[in-house]
Design an enzyme around this catalytic site. Structure first.
Site, mmCIF file in Angstrom:
data_model
loop_
_atom_site.group_PDB
_atom_site.id
_atom_site.type_symbol
_atom_site.label_atom_id
_atom_site.label_comp_id
_atom_site.label_asym_id
_atom_site.label_seq_id
_atom_site.Cartn_x
_atom_site.Cartn_y
_atom_site.Cartn_z
ATOM 1 N N HIS A 85 40.519 35.369 56.455
ATOM 2 C CA HIS A 85 41.156 34.116 56.872
ATOM 3 C C HIS A 85 42.273 34.366 57.879
ATOM 4 O O HIS A 85 42.409 33.640 58.876
ATOM 5 C CB HIS A 85 41.711 33.399 55.638
ATOM 6 C CG HIS A 85 42.191 32.013 55.910
ATOM 7 N ND1 HIS A 85 43.064 31.349 55.080
ATOM 8 C CD2 HIS A 85 41.927 31.149 56.926
ATOM 9 C CE1 HIS A 85 43.318 30.155 55.564
ATOM 10 N NE2 HIS A 85 42.643 29.994 56.691
ATOM 11 N N HIS A 132 38.950 38.322 51.350
ATOM 12 C CA HIS A 132 38.775 36.979 51.923
ATOM 13 C C HIS A 132 40.051 36.496 52.587
ATOM 14 O O HIS A 132 40.007 35.823 53.630
ATOM 15 C CB HIS A 132 38.357 35.999 50.827
ATOM 16 C CG HIS A 132 36.966 36.206 50.313
ATOM 17 N ND1 HIS A 132 35.869 36.303 51.149
ATOM 18 C CD2 HIS A 132 36.484 36.337 49.046
ATOM 19 C CE1 HIS A 132 34.770 36.472 50.422
ATOM 20 N NE2 HIS A 132 35.119 36.510 49.148
ATOM 21 N N GLU A 143 38.847 39.688 46.548
ATOM 22 C CA GLU A 143 39.384 38.361 46.861
ATOM 23 C C GLU A 143 40.436 38.447 47.962
ATOM 24 O O GLU A 143 40.535 37.549 48.804
ATOM 25 C CB GLU A 143 39.964 37.713 45.603
ATOM 26 C CG GLU A 143 38.948 37.464 44.493
ATOM 27 C CD GLU A 143 37.718 36.700 44.952
ATOM 28 O OE1 GLU A 143 37.824 35.916 45.926
ATOM 29 O OE2 GLU A 143 36.652 36.872 44.343
#
Length: 229
Positions: free
Chosen positions: A105, A101, A98
């Site tokens: 970003h 991600h 996670e």
């Protein structure tokens, strides 16, 4: 193609169930592999963010199972309670994934940007597309354009599932590379984390294949109706 599609759909559903069952068993297995460094999933996530120079993302706990996700709108890494609090290879794998991600970003990873732009469209489309497709099939002799509209909307959801593949695989690769380069896990723990993320990624592959097959099925119905008119 109706009969062939039913068989194909059955095969895809069976394969999806097998992959999901395998994923569940893998996570149960690696949840028993306690980390030698004693770090929780939350601590793993916070360290990975810090090591990547990310200071504006919060790591929070979210209720439920398999509810782990990164929310780019409020910049939060949301970890399920089992991952947030536990100190095992499965929790480390999910937490790092996670955060992968979040790294995407922060650097403007193009595939994540593309997926994020499709989220509002897919969120709305998923609530109505099946009803439009069903109505389109029932009314295909009278108003074939309705089925075409449904196909176009469903194509957006299929595109979303395809774009999700590189996003998920890249996040896993970033997670595993960081875990290895920072010597966060032992060799056994690293192998467990890699295996767990491998099976998690396969669920997205099955979903994409199923979506593509369904899209082709509806396209064949529409094309067949056009040939018969």
């Amino acid at each position: 193609m109706g009969g062939s599609y039913i068989i194909l759909a059955g095969v895809i559903m069976l394969f999806s169930w097998l992959v999901s069952a395998k994923l569940k068993s893998k996570f149960e297995l690696y949840s028993k592999l306690q980390l030698r460094n004693g770090m929780s999933g939350a601590e793993i996530a916070e360290k990975m963010l810090a090591d990547n120079g990310i200071t504006d993302v919060r790591v929070i706990s979210t209720p439920g199972q398999l509810t782990d996700h990164y929310n780019p709108s409020d910049k939060t890494v949301n970890l399920s309670e089992a991952v947030y609090n536990h100190r095992n290879a499965a929790a480390a794998a999910v937490a790092a994934h996670e955060c992968g991600h979040a790294v995407q970003h922060s650097i403007g990873y193009e595939w994540l940007t593309m997926r994020s732009k499709l989220v509002p469209i897919v969120s709305v489309a998923s609530n109505y597309v099946q009803w439009i497709l069903i109505a389109g099939i029932l009314m295909i002799r009278v108003y074939p354009q309705l089925l075409l509209i449904g196909i176009i909307i469903f194509a957006a959801t299929t595109l979303f599932s395809i774009i999700t593949l590189p996003v998920e695989y890249d996040a896993s690769n970033r997670a595993l590379a960081w875990l290895e380069n920072k010597h966060m896990l032992t060799a056994e723990e690293q192998a467990g984390a890699k295996d767990a993320l491998k099976w998690a990624a396969r669920t997205y592959v099955v979903a994409a294949i199923g979506s593509i097959a369904t899209l082709l099925y509806y396209i064949s119905i529409y094309s067949g109706s056009r040939r018969n008119n």
